[in-house]
Design an enzyme around this catalytic site. Structure first.
Site, PDB file in Angstrom:
ATOM      1  N   GLY A   1      15.265  -6.770 -32.242  1.00  0.00           N
ATOM      2  CA  GLY A   1      15.688  -7.946 -33.008  1.00  0.00           C
ATOM      3  C   GLY A   1      14.448  -8.628 -33.567  1.00  0.00           C
ATOM      4  NE  ARG A   2      15.542 -14.483 -34.168  1.00  0.00           N
ATOM      5  CZ  ARG A   2      16.854 -14.736 -34.144  1.00  0.00           C
ATOM      6  NH1 ARG A   2      17.548 -14.752 -35.244  1.00  0.00           N
ATOM      7  NH2 ARG A   2      17.463 -14.988 -32.997  1.00  0.00           N
ATOM      8  CB  ILE A   3      11.066 -11.349 -30.071  1.00  0.00           C
ATOM      9  CG1 ILE A   3      11.393 -12.843 -30.291  1.00  0.00           C
ATOM     10  CG2 ILE A   3       9.811 -11.191 -29.216  1.00  0.00           C
ATOM     11  CD1 ILE A   3      11.780 -13.612 -29.044  1.00  0.00           C
TER      12      ILE A   3
ATOM     13  CB  THR B   1       7.807 -11.373 -23.224  1.00  0.00           C
ATOM     14  OG1 THR B   1       8.245 -10.563 -24.318  1.00  0.00           O
ATOM     15  CG2 THR B   1       6.398 -11.000 -22.855  1.00  0.00           C
TER      16      THR B   1
ATOM     17  CG  HIS C   1       9.875 -18.068 -18.990  1.00  0.00           C
ATOM     18  ND1 HIS C   1      11.162 -17.932 -18.510  1.00  0.00           N
ATOM     19  CD2 HIS C   1       9.961 -17.882 -20.334  1.00  0.00           C
ATOM     20  CE1 HIS C   1      11.989 -17.688 -19.526  1.00  0.00           C
ATOM     21  NE2 HIS C   1      11.280 -17.657 -20.645  1.00  0.00           N
TER      22      HIS C   1
ATOM     23  NE  ARG D   1      16.503 -15.973 -20.795  1.00  0.00           N
ATOM     24  CZ  ARG D   1      15.666 -16.578 -21.644  1.00  0.00           C
ATOM     25  NH1 ARG D   1      14.410 -16.175 -21.734  1.00  0.00           N
ATOM     26  NH2 ARG D   1      16.069 -17.582 -22.385  1.00  0.00           N
TER      27      ARG D   1
ATOM     28  CD  GLU E   1      11.480 -17.284 -15.239  1.00  0.00           C
ATOM     29  OE1 GLU E   1      11.731 -16.133 -15.666  1.00  0.00           O
ATOM     30  OE2 GLU E   1      11.356 -18.268 -15.951  1.00  0.00           O
TER      31      GLU E   1
HETATM   32  C1  DGY Z   1      13.651 -18.738 -24.908  1.00  0.00           C
HETATM   33  O1  DGY Z   1      13.571 -19.559 -25.829  1.00  0.00           O
HETATM   34  O2  DGY Z   1      14.692 -18.160 -24.618  1.00  0.00           O
HETATM   35  C2  DGY Z   1      12.391 -18.442 -24.132  1.00  0.00           C
HETATM   36  O3  DGY Z   1      12.627 -17.721 -22.991  1.00  0.00           O
HETATM   37  C3  DGY Z   1      11.622 -19.703 -23.809  1.00  0.00           C
HETATM   38  O4  DGY Z   1      11.065 -20.156 -24.959  1.00  0.00           O
END
Ligand code: DGY
Length: 332
Positions: free
Chosen positions: A156-158, A236, A285, A238, A267
């Protein structure tokens, strides 16, 4: 005017200024921690809307306690902390903050990937401990990044932004996603493959999936076994996308070479034994934790909240179907 909102945690000031410009009452949790369950239940009562964090569990009980609320604006792109279906049923609008944190999170992903591959944290500890006596031909030998294969799970975007950054490292990009991503295929020559193929071929496996029933614990002992023994795993997204006990075991036994983590299964607790391992880099996080990004996220959440309390269509609504039922109710 006349709106009364609750903000569950102190956020960058510009967002509070924006809320105060349109609301009569903006109550912010005064403590430098998340509200306790009791505090949350107490403080949502009588508010027109709530600006909440990913650390707040917004379930049916909280929604029912928020007797006057029109919705919840989450200050995060992920919204697995909110029972969205229940919110829709109860006629509550839910929003998130997509887009503004893409670059910061992609940058942090690369920071973890490089720090793990090049053993930067181990080396830092070594220098601070006064143990660096001279350059050594075998000192902290790590993994090459340039020219290697990067596997993106969730394009996706990230995930796409992480893949784009790999261009500077001449990497081959594999990705696995239920939806083809033509943009990265065209721009980067990225190749869509099955998860098993990605695990078998990648030198770096980076996770960018949202947390859903189908991605929960998608990385367990079996998946780590399918990876190269030299591979590095980065998450990075979940923590619940990986089974942390299996990950710790895979790192301890050398099933994989290393991991860079920003998120954890339970977490803020981390799996026992993980912190003792040298081949894992642990961040708190902080994917979106830059001044600019957190300010943008808070402003976006504030705009969403203002739209919610005014009964306008919120720009980043994740349950747009709620407006159909709200429309029907108003029409009655
Ligand atoms: C999100 O926005 O979901 C990140 O985990 C924290 O910025």
């Amino acid at each position: 005017m006349g709106y009364n909102v609750y903000v569950t945690r102190r956020i960058p000031e510009p967002a509070l200024v924006r809320l105060r410009s349109e609301c009569e009452k903006v109550e912010v949790n005064p403590e430098d921690r998340s509200p306790t369950r009791a505090e949350l239940l107490e403080n949502v009562r009588g508010r027109d809307g709530i600006l909440c964090m990913l650390t707040d569990t917004i379930d049916e009980q909280v929604m029912r306690a928020a007797t006057s609320a029109r919705g919840f604006a989450n200050c995060a792109v992920g919204y697995n902390n909110i029972a969205v279906h229940k919110a829709t049923e109860l006629g509550l609008v839910i929003t998130n903050t997509p887009g503004v944190l893409t670059d910061a999170t992609a940058d942090l992903t690369w920071a973890l990937l490089l720090a793990t591959a090049r053993r930067i944290i181990e080396s830092d500890r070594f220098v601070r401990a006064g143990r660096f006596r001279e350059w050594g031909p075998m000192l902290f030998l790590g993994a090459d990044v340039t020219g290697r294969t990067l596997g993106i799970v969730g394009a996706g975007r990230i995930g796409s932004a992480v893949a784009r950054r790999a261009r500077g490292f001449d990497m081959q990009i594999l990705y696995c996603d239920p939806t083809p991503n033509e943009a990265i295929e065209k721009e980067l020559g990225a190749c869509r493959v099955s998860l098993d193929e990605l695990l078998a071929q990648s030198d770096f496996v980076s996770v960018h999936v949202p947390l859903t029933d189908s991605t929960r614990r998608m990385f367990g002992a079996e998946q780590f076994r399918r990876m190269k023994r030299t591979a590095i795993f980065v998450n990075t997204a979940r923590g619940l996308a990986h089974d942390e006990a299996s990950l710790a075991e895979a790192l301890r036994s050398g099933t994989i070479a290393g991991a860079g983590l920003d998120v954890y299964e339970n977490e803020p607790q981390i799996q026992a034994g993980l912190a003792e391992l040298d081949n894992v880099v642990l961040a708190a996080h902080i994917g979106s934790a830059t001044i600019w990004t957190r300010t943008r996220m808070a402003l976006m959440a504030a705009e969403n909240l203002l739209a919610i309390v005014k009964g306008e269509r919120a720009p980043n609504c994740v349950n747009p179907e709620v407006y159909d039922s709200l429309g029907k109710k108003q029409a009655k």
